[in-house]
Design a protein around this motif. Structure first.
Motif, short mmCIF file in Angstrom:
data_model
loop_
_atom_site.label_atom_id
_atom_site.label_comp_id
_atom_site.label_asym_id
_atom_site.label_seq_id
_atom_site.Cartn_x
_atom_site.Cartn_y
_atom_site.Cartn_z
N ASP A 248 -11.33 12.93 36.55
CA ASP A 248 -12.21 12.31 35.58
C ASP A 248 -11.38 11.95 34.34
N PRO A 249 -11.57 10.76 33.76
CA PRO A 249 -10.79 10.38 32.57
C PRO A 249 -10.84 11.42 31.45
N ARG A 250 -11.96 12.13 31.33
CA ARG A 250 -12.07 13.15 30.28
C ARG A 250 -11.16 14.33 30.56
N VAL A 251 -10.95 14.62 31.84
CA VAL A 251 -10.04 15.71 32.22
C VAL A 251 -8.61 15.31 31.89
N ARG A 252 -8.25 14.06 32.21
CA ARG A 252 -6.91 13.58 31.85
C ARG A 252 -6.70 13.65 30.34
N GLU A 253 -7.73 13.31 29.60
CA GLU A 253 -7.62 13.34 28.13
C GLU A 253 -7.36 14.75 27.63
N ILE A 254 -8.04 15.73 28.20
CA ILE A 254 -7.82 17.13 27.79
C ILE A 254 -6.37 17.52 28.04
N LEU A 255 -5.81 17.07 29.16
CA LEU A 255 -4.44 17.41 29.52
C LEU A 255 -3.40 16.56 28.80
N GLY A 256 -3.86 15.54 28.07
CA GLY A 256 -2.93 14.66 27.37
C GLY A 256 -2.19 13.72 28.30
N LEU A 257 -2.81 13.37 29.43
CA LEU A 257 -2.17 12.51 30.42
C LEU A 257 -2.63 11.07 30.24
N SER A 258 -1.69 10.17 30.23
CA SER A 258 -2.03 8.75 30.17
C SER A 258 -2.28 8.24 31.59
N TRP A 259 -2.98 7.13 31.69
CA TRP A 259 -3.22 6.50 32.98
C TRP A 259 -3.31 5.00 32.76
N THR A 260 -2.36 4.27 33.31
CA THR A 260 -2.27 2.84 33.06
C THR A 260 -2.82 2.04 34.23
N THR A 261 -3.07 0.77 33.96
CA THR A 261 -3.51 -0.15 35.01
C THR A 261 -2.45 -0.27 36.10
N ASP A 262 -1.19 -0.29 35.70
CA ASP A 262 -0.11 -0.38 36.69
C ASP A 262 -0.09 0.85 37.60
N GLU A 263 -0.33 2.03 37.03
CA GLU A 263 -0.37 3.25 37.85
C GLU A 263 -1.54 3.19 38.82
N GLN A 264 -2.68 2.71 38.37
CA GLN A 264 -3.85 2.60 39.25
C GLN A 264 -3.56 1.64 40.40
N ARG A 265 -2.93 0.52 40.10
CA ARG A 265 -2.61 -0.45 41.15
C ARG A 265 -1.60 0.13 42.14
N GLU A 266 -0.61 0.85 41.63
CA GLU A 266 0.38 1.45 42.53
C GLU A 266 -0.28 2.49 43.43
N LEU A 267 -1.17 3.29 42.86
CA LEU A 267 -1.90 4.29 43.64
C LEU A 267 -2.69 3.62 44.75
N GLU A 268 -3.38 2.53 44.43
CA GLU A 268 -4.18 1.84 45.43
C GLU A 268 -3.31 1.21 46.51
N ARG A 269 -2.14 0.68 46.13
CA ARG A 269 -1.24 0.09 47.13
C ARG A 269 -0.72 1.16 48.10
N ILE A 270 -0.35 2.31 47.56
CA ILE A 270 0.16 3.39 48.41
C ILE A 270 -0.89 3.82 49.42
N HIS A 271 -2.12 4.02 48.95
CA HIS A 271 -3.17 4.49 49.85
C HIS A 271 -3.63 3.40 50.81
N ALA A 272 -3.51 2.15 50.43
CA ALA A 272 -3.83 1.08 51.37
C ALA A 272 -2.87 1.13 52.56
N ALA A 273 -1.60 1.40 52.28
CA ALA A 273 -0.61 1.53 53.35
C ALA A 273 -0.90 2.76 54.21
N ILE A 274 -1.32 3.85 53.56
CA ILE A 274 -1.64 5.07 54.31
C ILE A 274 -2.85 4.83 55.21
#
Length: 326
Positions: A248-274
């Motif tokens: 959940d984005p709120r959980v990432r915020e608590i941990l101080g973790l960023s999440w970019t559009t590029d990371e989301q796209r890379e995640l989706e590409r990896i799992h599409a291959a899987i």
């Protein structure tokens, strides 16, 4: 030779919340069983584990007692072994749940504020199992290529409650429906979860190459560590991106973790291959061994039932009450 005293036997009624006849097993042909059995379940389980140790009680107890720092791979293997038994173990699932309760009973301590805490704290123990539901729902588009339908969400939540009883979670206060789960989860995120040092450690551990010191002869340890560092990059990337991406984005915020559009796209590409690989590879290569054999066993039983319904060992002439063998 040093002799050690055997650990005291803890009576069942001190740790068991549910009798065997109160427990429903997870159906072997359920969506929960299908998803849990896949190797891709590992990083999703990792996301749940990070969220678990964000609960102050769980984080403190894990920080004091767990071997996740000294034996991360062994801890991960034992953890997934246990989860697979909950889902595929049959009667062994019930026994594993009892074992877990007994194992966690001695894990007690005083926290930094001097308050006595326990791994079996009801709220904390409930949270450990509850984390599986939101992470499964968030991971569905990655693993299946789509969101769960409403019926599938209900099924996965029903199985989450089944697993809670299997591992002897006290159910008082545990959400009874998806409608109740939303406010429960929001309250935990907003009022309980913290950026616990153990959670931060786990995130950093995902990005660090494994060290093989002590696991290989000293003469080749430098080369082995170099090979491990290079070879582990794809697995580390999958693990980190999936773990952080399904939070959940709120959980990432608590941990101080960023999440970019590029990371989301890379995640989706990896799992599409899987997902593509899961369509073409045999199940033996894409499912944990216990899951693979349990699924094959269930398929064999279902085939027998279909044959049973298609014919009979005897033919009955109902008009004359006569039986002839086939």
């Amino acid at each position: 030779m040093t002799l050690t005293q055997p650990s005291p036997v803890v009576p069942d009624d001190a740790v068991i919340s549910h009798a065997d006849d109160e427990i429903e097993l997870v159906p072997p042909d359920s969506l929960t069983a299908e998803l849990t059995g896949r190797f891709t379940f590992l990083p999703v389980n990792g996301a749940a584990f990070v969220m678990q140790v964000m609960h102050p009680v769980i984080g403190d107890v894990v920080g004091k007692y767990s071997v996740y720092r000294t034996d991360p791979l062994g801890r991960a293997i034992r953890s997934i072994d246990s989860v697979l038994r909950w889902v595929y173990g049959g009667q062994e699932a019930i026994e594993e749940g009892k074992r877990l309760r007994r194992m966690h009973r001695p894990l007690q301590m005083r926290n930094a504020e001097g308050r006595h805490i326990s791994a079996l704290d009801p709220e904390a123990y409930q949270w450990v199992i509850a984390t599986a539901f939101p992470t499964s729902c968030s991971a569905a588009p990655l693993i299946l290529g789509r969101d769960f339908t409403e019926a599938e969400r209900e099924e996965v939540f029903r199985d989450n409650r089944r697993i809670a009883k299997i591992v002897q979670v006290p159910m008082r206060g545990y959400p009874e429906s998806i409608d109740e789960f939303g406010p429960y989860f929001d309250d935990m995120v907003e009022n309980t979860l913290i950026a616990h040092p153990v959670a931060i450690d786990l995130i950093e551990q995902m990005q660090a190459a494994p060290r093989l010191d002590g696991a290989v002869p000293p003469a080749v340890v430098r080369l082995a560590n170099t090979v491990a560092r290079v070879a582990s990059v794809p697995v580390q990337k999958l693990n980190y991106l999936t773990t952080v991406g399904v939070m959940d984005p709120r959980v990432r915020e608590i941990l101080g973790l960023s999440w970019t559009t590029d990371e989301q796209r890379e995640l989706e590409r990896i799992h599409a291959a899987i997902r593509l690989s899961y369509r073409v590879l045999p199940e033996r290569l894409t499912y944990f061994p216990l899951a693979y054999h349990a699924r094959r066993h269930h398929a064999a039983i279902q085939a027998m039932k279909r044959r049973e319904g298609a014919g009979a060992a005897y033919k009955v002439d109902r008009s004359h009450g006569q039986v002839t063998t086939s």
